[in-house]
Design a protein around this motif. Structure first.
Motif, PDB file in Angstrom:
ATOM      1  N   LEU A 288       8.489   2.647   3.792  1.00 18.13           N
ATOM      2  CA  LEU A 288       7.026   3.007   3.348  1.00 18.13           C
ATOM      3  C   LEU A 288       7.353   3.982   2.143  1.00 18.13           C
ATOM      4  O   LEU A 288       8.240   4.571   1.935  1.00 18.13           O
ATOM      5  CB  LEU A 288       6.348   3.889   4.509  1.00 18.13           C
ATOM      6  CG  LEU A 288       5.988   3.289   5.563  1.00 18.13           C
ATOM      7  CD1 LEU A 288       5.390   4.441   6.719  1.00 18.13           C
ATOM      8  CD2 LEU A 288       4.827   2.166   5.351  1.00 18.13           C
ATOM      9  N   ASN A 289       5.933   4.040   1.148  1.00 14.80           N
ATOM     10  CA  ASN A 289       6.310   4.572   0.048  1.00 14.80           C
ATOM     11  C   ASN A 289       5.723   6.050   0.231  1.00 14.80           C
ATOM     12  O   ASN A 289       4.323   6.115   0.341  1.00 14.80           O
ATOM     13  CB  ASN A 289       5.233   3.747  -0.977  1.00 14.80           C
ATOM     14  CG  ASN A 289       5.336   4.642  -2.471  1.00 14.80           C
ATOM     15  OD1 ASN A 289       5.988   5.243  -2.774  1.00 14.80           O
ATOM     16  ND2 ASN A 289       4.319   4.516  -3.209  1.00 14.80           N
TER      17      ASN A 289
ATOM     18  N   ASN B   7       3.405  16.873   1.756  1.00 17.49           N
ATOM     19  CA  ASN B   7       1.947  16.686   1.974  1.00 17.49           C
ATOM     20  C   ASN B   7       1.684  15.460   2.410  1.00 17.49           C
ATOM     21  O   ASN B   7       0.731  15.325   3.452  1.00 17.49           O
ATOM     22  CB  ASN B   7       1.180  17.474   0.712  1.00 17.49           C
ATOM     23  CG  ASN B   7       1.228  18.905   0.318  1.00 17.49           C
ATOM     24  OD1 ASN B   7       1.445  19.744   1.237  1.00 17.49           O
ATOM     25  ND2 ASN B   7       0.841  19.177  -0.782  1.00 17.49           N
ATOM     26  N   GLN B   8       2.039  14.565   1.771  1.00 19.11           N
ATOM     27  CA  GLN B   8       1.646  13.042   2.121  1.00 19.11           C
ATOM     28  C   GLN B   8       2.303  12.834   3.680  1.00 19.11           C
ATOM     29  O   GLN B   8       1.593  12.280   4.390  1.00 19.11           O
ATOM     30  CB  GLN B   8       2.211  12.032   1.197  1.00 19.11           C
ATOM     31  CG  GLN B   8       1.612  10.630   1.594  1.00 19.11           C
ATOM     32  CD  GLN B   8       2.074   9.552   0.434  1.00 19.11           C
ATOM     33  OE1 GLN B   8       3.361   9.639   0.112  1.00 19.11           O
ATOM     34  NE2 GLN B   8       1.151   8.968   0.220  1.00 19.11           N
ATOM     35  N   PHE B   9       3.577  13.272   3.901  1.00 20.37           N
ATOM     36  CA  PHE B   9       3.979  13.224   5.045  1.00 20.37           C
ATOM     37  C   PHE B   9       3.201  13.743   6.358  1.00 20.37           C
ATOM     38  O   PHE B   9       2.942  13.292   7.266  1.00 20.37           O
ATOM     39  CB  PHE B   9       5.525  13.818   5.225  1.00 20.37           C
ATOM     40  CG  PHE B   9       6.165  13.825   6.549  1.00 20.37           C
ATOM     41  CD1 PHE B   9       6.218  12.748   7.359  1.00 20.37           C
ATOM     42  CD2 PHE B   9       6.766  15.229   6.867  1.00 20.37           C
ATOM     43  CE1 PHE B   9       7.061  12.875   8.665  1.00 20.37           C
ATOM     44  CE2 PHE B   9       7.479  15.123   7.907  1.00 20.37           C
ATOM     45  CZ  PHE B   9       7.511  13.983   9.049  1.00 20.37           C
ATOM     46  N   SER B  10       2.934  14.971   6.159  1.00 17.53           N
ATOM     47  CA  SER B  10       1.950  15.902   6.980  1.00 17.53           C
ATOM     48  C   SER B  10       0.701  15.075   7.091  1.00 17.53           C
ATOM     49  O   SER B  10       0.185  14.897   8.283  1.00 17.53           O
ATOM     50  CB  SER B  10       1.759  17.431   6.297  1.00 17.53           C
ATOM     51  OG  SER B  10       0.667  17.786   7.003  1.00 17.53           O
ATOM     52  N   SER B  11       0.044  14.479   6.185  1.00 16.02           N
ATOM     53  CA  SER B  11      -0.913  13.647   6.327  1.00 16.02           C
ATOM     54  C   SER B  11      -0.831  12.551   7.250  1.00 16.02           C
ATOM     55  O   SER B  11      -1.649  12.018   8.047  1.00 16.02           O
ATOM     56  CB  SER B  11      -1.656  13.282   4.999  1.00 16.02           C
ATOM     57  OG  SER B  11      -2.345  14.288   4.157  1.00 16.02           O
TER      58      SER B  11
ATOM     59  N   GLN C 203       0.862  -1.170   0.009  1.00 14.69           N
ATOM     60  CA  GLN C 203       0.098  -0.068   0.020  1.00 14.69           C
ATOM     61  C   GLN C 203       1.089   1.136  -0.029  1.00 14.69           C
ATOM     62  O   GLN C 203       2.142   1.203   0.256  1.00 14.69           O
ATOM     63  CB  GLN C 203      -0.873  -0.040   1.176  1.00 14.69           C
ATOM     64  CG  GLN C 203      -1.533  -1.269   1.557  1.00 14.69           C
ATOM     65  CD  GLN C 203      -2.270  -1.297   3.019  1.00 14.69           C
ATOM     66  OE1 GLN C 203      -3.206  -0.420   2.898  1.00 14.69           O
ATOM     67  NE2 GLN C 203      -1.725  -2.027   3.671  1.00 14.69           N
ATOM     68  N   SER C 204       0.416   2.461  -0.132  1.00 14.76           N
ATOM     69  CA  SER C 204       0.934   3.747   0.019  1.00 14.76           C
ATOM     70  C   SER C 204       1.144   3.892   1.345  1.00 14.76           C
ATOM     71  O   SER C 204       0.775   3.316   2.114  1.00 14.76           O
ATOM     72  CB  SER C 204       0.060   4.965  -0.526  1.00 14.76           C
ATOM     73  OG  SER C 204      -1.086   4.864   0.200  1.00 14.76           O
ATOM     74  N   GLY C 205       2.128   4.658   1.759  1.00 11.10           N
ATOM     75  CA  GLY C 205       2.457   5.074   3.125  1.00 11.10           C
ATOM     76  C   GLY C 205       1.238   5.256   3.738  1.00 11.10           C
ATOM     77  O   GLY C 205       1.154   4.858   5.062  1.00 11.10           O
ATOM     78  N   LEU C 206       0.387   6.273   3.387  1.00  7.81           N
ATOM     79  CA  LEU C 206      -0.633   6.748   4.034  1.00  7.81           C
ATOM     80  C   LEU C 206      -1.558   5.747   4.376  1.00  7.81           C
ATOM     81  O   LEU C 206      -2.213   5.528   5.344  1.00  7.81           O
ATOM     82  CB  LEU C 206      -1.239   8.058   3.242  1.00  7.81           C
ATOM     83  CG  LEU C 206      -2.345   8.730   3.864  1.00  7.81           C
ATOM     84  CD1 LEU C 206      -2.171   9.231   5.488  1.00  7.81           C
ATOM     85  CD2 LEU C 206      -3.089   9.665   3.135  1.00  7.81           C
TER      86      LEU C 206
ATOM     87  N   ARG D 245      16.466   7.056   2.660  1.00 10.79           N
ATOM     88  CA  ARG D 245      15.497   7.694   2.275  1.00 10.79           C
ATOM     89  C   ARG D 245      14.081   7.184   2.503  1.00 10.79           C
ATOM     90  O   ARG D 245      13.866   5.975   2.650  1.00 10.79           O
ATOM     91  CB  ARG D 245      15.408   7.617   0.658  1.00 10.79           C
ATOM     92  CG  ARG D 245      14.750   8.624  -0.257  1.00 10.79           C
ATOM     93  CD  ARG D 245      14.938   8.209  -1.859  1.00 10.79           C
ATOM     94  NE  ARG D 245      16.052   8.839  -2.240  1.00 10.79           N
ATOM     95  CZ  ARG D 245      16.391  10.044  -2.591  1.00 10.79           C
ATOM     96  NH1 ARG D 245      15.491  10.944  -2.593  1.00 10.79           N
ATOM     97  NH2 ARG D 245      17.697  10.151  -2.819  1.00 10.79           N
ATOM     98  N   ASN D 246      13.121   8.190   2.837  1.00  8.25           N
ATOM     99  CA  ASN D 246      11.763   7.753   2.998  1.00  8.25           C
ATOM    100  C   ASN D 246      11.500   7.121   4.488  1.00  8.25           C
ATOM    101  O   ASN D 246      10.358   6.777   4.901  1.00  8.25           O
ATOM    102  CB  ASN D 246      10.929   6.805   2.174  1.00  8.25           C
ATOM    103  CG  ASN D 246      10.595   7.651   0.823  1.00  8.25           C
ATOM    104  OD1 ASN D 246      10.889   8.678   0.872  1.00  8.25           O
ATOM    105  ND2 ASN D 246       9.789   6.626   0.052  1.00  8.25           N
TER     106      ASN D 246
END
Length: 320
Positions: free
Chosen positions: A56-57, A62-66, A28-31, A287-288
């Motif tokens: 995680l991907n 913005n995704q990190f913030s979420s 899945q995506s990280g979020l 990274r990530n």
């Protein structure tokens, strides 16, 4: 930083530290993964004081913030009453302190010099440095236990007074308080028990804070101050003596005294810094990577580095 312990991967068993959570096999995506594992992730941080999520991907700040808002269960906090230069991105995500790459950032609990601080922090490695650049950690409970009793008791009895002179050398007050209005600065100071004095357009503040705190959940005592970071002896090389002689202890860009205004001996600050060095460890950034931190249980810092390095940070759950 020669005493820094780097925690490394074990090629046979996968990891040697249960606080590294390798999620690279997740599809899945990280979020999406975080949304399905909120309780588990928070349990990791509650139990260990921090957790490193690896693999995680994540495609944007913005995704990190979420991700952080999902984990923390609330919007991220604005970084107010600043002590270091940063760049603000969207949704209260910031760059980590933008000091020169050759400069080491000493261990500290975020905003421990203030009467408000975040309980939770999240770091996101966008680009790891070519060499160095780790974000070292130290257990604030162990720091408290390992500081010699005579030093610890005096700090615990008197607390710390932080003195800041804003202007040419340190951050301007407009950046620290995020306003150009003296009235707004004064209102903030009055609301947060900060003494202030204007010298035309120059500002000096003094704030008295405890040196030791109790964690609100565990009840454990933690060493929770930035006396060693503000103290004049933390200035590199001979600059400290020159500045002390030329402008005086009370007019340095920043300095720390005991809460009653008496001088903290350089030797005691050196002892405290050595305790931090003895207890500090780090995980080389990949990274990530996302590093989640209980800001009262663990300090953080930064190693010197070479090459490009980009690490972002978000904070939440403000307490006082």
């Amino acid at each position: 930083m020669d005493q820094l312990l780097s925690v490394k991967m074990d090629t046979n068993s996968g990891v040697i530290d249960h606080r590294i959570h390798d999620l690279s096999s997740e599809k899945q995506s990280g979020l999406a993964w975080i949304k399905n594992h909120i309780d588990e992730v928070n349990q990791w941080v509650n139990q260990d004081g921090f957790a490193l999520l690896r693999g995680l991907n994540i495609v944007s700040s913005n995704q990190f913030s979420s991700i952080l808002e999902t984990i923390f269960g609330e919007p991220l906090s604005q970084y107010m009453y600043r002590s270091s230069p940063r760049t603000a991105l969207k949704n209260n995500i910031y760059t980590t302190t933008e000091y020169h790459c050759e400069q080491v950032i000493l261990q500290h609990n975020e905003n421990a010099y203030s009467n408000k601080w975040p309980m939770r922090m999240g770091f996101f490695c966008v680009i790891p440095a070519k060499s160095g650049g780790d974000t070292p950690l130290a257990d604030s409970r162990e720091v408290y236990k390992n500081i010699p009793l005579e030093i610890r008791e005096k700090f615990e009895r008197l607390g710390v007074m932080y003195v800041r002179n804003y202007g040419d050398i340190d951050l301007p007050w407009q950046e620290v308080f995020q306003t150009d209005s003296k009235c707004e600065v004064e209102a903030y100071c009055d609301a947060n028990e900060i003494e202030y004095q204007w010298y035309e357009n120059r500002l000096q503040t003094r704030q008295r804070r405890p040196a030791v705190a109790k964690h609100p959940q565990t009840g454990e005592k933690v060493w929770f101050n930035q006396a060693h970071l503000f103290h004049a002896s933390s200035i590199d090389g001979q600059t400290s003596d020159l500045m002390r002689t030329s402008i005086g202890e009370g007019k340095l860009p920043r300095n720390a005294f005991y809460g009653d205004g008496s001088v903290i001996a350089d030797e005691d600050i050196h002892v405290i810094n050595q305790v931090y060095k003895d207890l500090t460890f780090s995980y080389p950034w990949q990274r990530n990577d996302i590093l989640l931190l209980d800001n009262m249980l663990f300090t953080h810092g930064r190693q010197a580095y070479s090459g490009v390095r980009k690490v972002l940070v978000g904070m939440a759950k403000i307490v006082s």
